[in-house]
Scaffold this motif. Structure first.
Motif, PDB file in Angstrom:
ATOM      1  N   ILE A   1      36.114  48.748  40.743  1.00 47.55           N
ATOM      2  CA  ILE A   1      36.214  49.588  41.945  1.00 47.55           C
ATOM      3  C   ILE A   1      36.859  48.793  43.068  1.00 47.55           C
ATOM      4  O   ILE A   1      37.751  49.288  43.767  1.00 47.55           O
ATOM      5  CB  ILE A   1      34.836  50.128  42.356  1.00 47.55           C
ATOM      6  CG1 ILE A   1      34.378  51.201  41.370  1.00 47.55           C
ATOM      7  CG2 ILE A   1      34.874  50.695  43.775  1.00 47.55           C
ATOM      8  CD1 ILE A   1      32.961  51.682  41.593  1.00 47.55           C
ATOM      9  N   ILE A   2      36.451  47.544  43.222  1.00 46.15           N
ATOM     10  CA  ILE A   2      37.012  46.716  44.289  1.00 46.15           C
ATOM     11  C   ILE A   2      38.490  46.423  44.029  1.00 46.15           C
ATOM     12  O   ILE A   2      39.332  46.620  44.897  1.00 46.15           O
ATOM     13  CB  ILE A   2      36.198  45.415  44.435  1.00 46.15           C
ATOM     14  CG1 ILE A   2      34.803  45.738  44.974  1.00 46.15           C
ATOM     15  CG2 ILE A   2      36.918  44.421  45.343  1.00 46.15           C
ATOM     16  CD1 ILE A   2      33.841  44.583  44.928  1.00 46.15           C
ATOM     17  N   VAL A   3      38.797  45.966  42.814  1.00 47.66           N
ATOM     18  CA  VAL A   3      40.164  45.542  42.506  1.00 47.66           C
ATOM     19  C   VAL A   3      41.121  46.726  42.365  1.00 47.66           C
ATOM     20  O   VAL A   3      42.253  46.671  42.847  1.00 47.66           O
ATOM     21  CB  VAL A   3      40.183  44.675  41.230  1.00 47.66           C
ATOM     22  CG1 VAL A   3      41.589  44.405  40.759  1.00 47.66           C
ATOM     23  CG2 VAL A   3      39.450  43.375  41.476  1.00 47.66           C
ATOM     24  N   CYS A   4      40.689  47.782  41.725  1.00 45.40           N
ATOM     25  CA  CYS A   4      41.608  48.886  41.404  1.00 45.40           C
ATOM     26  C   CYS A   4      41.648  49.989  42.447  1.00 45.40           C
ATOM     27  O   CYS A   4      42.632  50.730  42.520  1.00 45.40           O
ATOM     28  CB  CYS A   4      41.232  49.489  40.060  1.00 45.40           C
ATOM     29  SG  CYS A   4      41.358  48.333  38.699  1.00 45.40           S
ATOM     30  N   LEU A   5      40.601  50.128  43.260  1.00 49.46           N
ATOM     31  CA  LEU A   5      40.590  51.208  44.252  1.00 49.46           C
ATOM     32  C   LEU A   5      40.696  50.692  45.685  1.00 49.46           C
ATOM     33  O   LEU A   5      41.481  51.213  46.473  1.00 49.46           O
ATOM     34  CB  LEU A   5      39.323  52.053  44.107  1.00 49.46           C
ATOM     35  CG  LEU A   5      39.188  52.863  42.824  1.00 49.46           C
ATOM     36  CD1 LEU A   5      37.867  53.601  42.811  1.00 49.46           C
ATOM     37  CD2 LEU A   5      40.328  53.824  42.667  1.00 49.46           C
ATOM     38  N   LEU A   6      39.917  49.677  46.017  1.00 50.43           N
ATOM     39  CA  LEU A   6      39.854  49.262  47.413  1.00 50.43           C
ATOM     40  C   LEU A   6      40.941  48.264  47.811  1.00 50.43           C
ATOM     41  O   LEU A   6      41.478  48.355  48.914  1.00 50.43           O
ATOM     42  CB  LEU A   6      38.471  48.700  47.711  1.00 50.43           C
ATOM     43  CG  LEU A   6      37.334  49.711  47.518  1.00 50.43           C
ATOM     44  CD1 LEU A   6      35.996  49.060  47.780  1.00 50.43           C
ATOM     45  CD2 LEU A   6      37.524  50.919  48.393  1.00 50.43           C
TER      46      LEU A   6
ATOM     47  N   PRO B   1      44.147  47.907  46.624  1.00 48.15           N
ATOM     48  CA  PRO B   1      45.430  48.564  46.905  1.00 48.15           C
ATOM     49  C   PRO B   1      45.419  49.368  48.211  1.00 48.15           C
ATOM     50  O   PRO B   1      46.407  49.390  48.938  1.00 48.15           O
ATOM     51  CB  PRO B   1      45.651  49.489  45.702  1.00 48.15           C
ATOM     52  CG  PRO B   1      44.862  48.874  44.608  1.00 48.15           C
ATOM     53  CD  PRO B   1      43.673  48.265  45.272  1.00 48.15           C
ATOM     54  N   LEU B   2      44.295  49.972  48.517  1.00 46.93           N
ATOM     55  CA  LEU B   2      44.169  50.715  49.773  1.00 46.93           C
ATOM     56  C   LEU B   2      44.282  49.768  50.966  1.00 46.93           C
ATOM     57  O   LEU B   2      44.983  50.058  51.943  1.00 46.93           O
ATOM     58  CB  LEU B   2      42.833  51.451  49.787  1.00 46.93           C
ATOM     59  CG  LEU B   2      42.552  52.345  50.966  1.00 46.93           C
ATOM     60  CD1 LEU B   2      43.513  53.519  50.979  1.00 46.93           C
ATOM     61  CD2 LEU B   2      41.121  52.836  50.907  1.00 46.93           C
ATOM     62  N   LEU B   3      43.630  48.633  50.875  1.00 48.20           N
ATOM     63  CA  LEU B   3      43.706  47.631  51.942  1.00 48.20           C
ATOM     64  C   LEU B   3      45.127  47.097  52.088  1.00 48.20           C
ATOM     65  O   LEU B   3      45.622  46.917  53.208  1.00 48.20           O
ATOM     66  CB  LEU B   3      42.723  46.495  51.650  1.00 48.20           C
ATOM     67  CG  LEU B   3      42.610  45.414  52.702  1.00 48.20           C
ATOM     68  CD1 LEU B   3      42.053  45.989  53.988  1.00 48.20           C
ATOM     69  CD2 LEU B   3      41.722  44.298  52.202  1.00 48.20           C
ATOM     70  N   ILE B   4      45.807  46.859  50.967  1.00 48.90           N
ATOM     71  CA  ILE B   4      47.193  46.375  51.014  1.00 48.90           C
ATOM     72  C   ILE B   4      48.095  47.396  51.678  1.00 48.90           C
ATOM     73  O   ILE B   4      48.964  47.045  52.491  1.00 48.90           O
ATOM     74  CB  ILE B   4      47.686  46.015  49.596  1.00 48.90           C
ATOM     75  CG1 ILE B   4      46.953  44.769  49.086  1.00 48.90           C
ATOM     76  CG2 ILE B   4      49.188  45.789  49.569  1.00 48.90           C
ATOM     77  CD1 ILE B   4      47.201  44.467  47.623  1.00 48.90           C
ATOM     78  N   GLN B   5      47.899  48.679  51.370  1.00 44.33           N
ATOM     79  CA  GLN B   5      48.701  49.726  52.017  1.00 44.33           C
ATOM     80  C   GLN B   5      48.485  49.733  53.524  1.00 44.33           C
ATOM     81  O   GLN B   5      49.434  49.855  54.298  1.00 44.33           O
ATOM     82  CB  GLN B   5      48.326  51.098  51.462  1.00 44.33           C
ATOM     83  CG  GLN B   5      48.870  51.384  50.101  1.00 44.33           C
ATOM     84  CD  GLN B   5      48.405  52.737  49.613  1.00 44.33           C
ATOM     85  OE1 GLN B   5      47.365  53.235  50.010  1.00 44.33           O
ATOM     86  NE2 GLN B   5      49.181  53.325  48.738  1.00 44.33           N
ATOM     87  N   MET B   6      47.230  49.609  53.936  1.00 44.40           N
ATOM     88  CA  MET B   6      46.943  49.652  55.365  1.00 44.40           C
ATOM     89  C   MET B   6      47.494  48.426  56.088  1.00 44.40           C
ATOM     90  O   MET B   6      48.005  48.530  57.199  1.00 44.40           O
ATOM     91  CB  MET B   6      45.444  49.802  55.577  1.00 44.40           C
ATOM     92  CG  MET B   6      44.930  51.144  55.060  1.00 44.40           C
ATOM     93  SD  MET B   6      43.169  51.305  55.134  1.00 44.40           S
ATOM     94  CE  MET B   6      42.972  51.832  56.809  1.00 44.40           C
TER      95      MET B   6
ATOM     96  N   VAL C   1      40.784  52.799  35.549  1.00 40.46           N
ATOM     97  CA  VAL C   1      40.028  51.651  35.042  1.00 40.46           C
ATOM     98  C   VAL C   1      38.540  51.772  35.405  1.00 40.46           C
ATOM     99  O   VAL C   1      37.676  51.638  34.523  1.00 40.46           O
ATOM    100  CB  VAL C   1      40.651  50.324  35.530  1.00 40.46           C
ATOM    101  CG1 VAL C   1      39.794  49.140  35.126  1.00 40.46           C
ATOM    102  CG2 VAL C   1      42.066  50.186  35.019  1.00 40.46           C
ATOM    103  N   PRO C   2      38.176  52.053  36.672  1.00 36.98           N
ATOM    104  CA  PRO C   2      36.756  52.250  36.961  1.00 36.98           C
ATOM    105  C   PRO C   2      36.160  53.449  36.223  1.00 36.98           C
ATOM    106  O   PRO C   2      34.990  53.416  35.832  1.00 36.98           O
ATOM    107  CB  PRO C   2      36.708  52.473  38.475  1.00 36.98           C
ATOM    108  CG  PRO C   2      37.973  51.947  39.005  1.00 36.98           C
ATOM    109  CD  PRO C   2      38.971  52.054  37.908  1.00 36.98           C
TER     110      PRO C   2
ATOM    111  N   ALA D   1      36.133  56.295  47.169  1.00 38.18           N
ATOM    112  CA  ALA D   1      37.193  55.286  47.192  1.00 38.18           C
ATOM    113  C   ALA D   1      38.493  55.819  46.602  1.00 38.18           C
ATOM    114  O   ALA D   1      39.571  55.336  46.939  1.00 38.18           O
ATOM    115  CB  ALA D   1      36.760  54.034  46.445  1.00 38.18           C
ATOM    116  N   GLY D   2      38.421  56.810  45.737  1.00 36.69           N
ATOM    117  CA  GLY D   2      39.624  57.355  45.116  1.00 36.69           C
ATOM    118  C   GLY D   2      40.319  58.432  45.920  1.00 36.69           C
ATOM    119  O   GLY D   2      41.506  58.702  45.712  1.00 36.69           O
TER     120      GLY D   2
END
Length: 190
Positions: free
Chosen positions: A24-29, A31-36, A73-74, A111-112
């Protein structure tokens, strides 16, 4: 189910639970943080601040391919975790229970959502079927709730509801994982 098999399933479920948290951290959060962060850097460099903080394409800022297939993945970890623990009572201290399964599914859905929302704003980004993420997560939540309800109504085998020894007598299971460790301060008189 024999006590030995049940213990192995519970120990494996703890590992799958931690894998689910990591995915959940690696695959969802992440990428979201990188976008922001990329939208923030874009705003600093151009002076044009994006209204959606990088979650949607705006003007000359194009949302890059965020590998939306990673959303699954999650989901795969959650499917494995729920499927392997259906015949286990999950009432042992130190083993995440059905309530925790439901909470993790809720976190996955929350998160999704931002990643799913970005699909409509950027047509060149392949969706990888992520529009069905909430449907699959809701179906998994329904399976967990059905397992809880059937157990509460005693419609499941006794070995799925209670911890039994080899002779069929009910036992109190020993804690697993972190719950098995004793607090070193518990031996000090208060």
């Amino acid at each position: 189910m024999s006590p030995r098999t049940r213990d192995r399933v519970e120990r494996a479920s703890i590992r799958v639970y931690y894998a689910l948290i990591a995915s959940i951290i690696v695959c969802l959060l992440v990428p979201l943080l990188i976008q922001m962060v990329s939208a923030f850097v874009y705003g600093l460099s151009t002076g044009h601040w994006l209204s959606a903080q990088g979650l949607l394409s705006e003007g000359d800022y194009v949302l890059w391919d965020t590998q939306l297939w990673l959303v699954w993945v999650p989901v795969a970890c959650a499917v494995a975790w729920i499927a392997m623990t259906i015949p286990v009572p999950l009432r042992r201290p130190g083993v995440p229970g059905r309530g925790q399964q439901f909470v993790m599914l809720l976190i996955m859905a929350i998160a999704g959502i931002p990643r799913i929302g970005a699909i409509g704003s950027t047509p060149p980004v392949p969706s990888a079927g992520t529009q069905y993420l909430l449907v699959v997560v809701a179906a998994l939540a329904a399976v967990v709730m059905l397992r809880i309800a059937l157990g509460a109504l005693r419609l499941l085998p006794r070995s799925w509801r209670r911890y039994l020894d080899e002779s069929g007598a009910e036992i109190v299971p020993a804690p697993l994982g972190r719950a098995a460790r004793r607090n070193p301060l518990s031996e000090i008189p208060q």
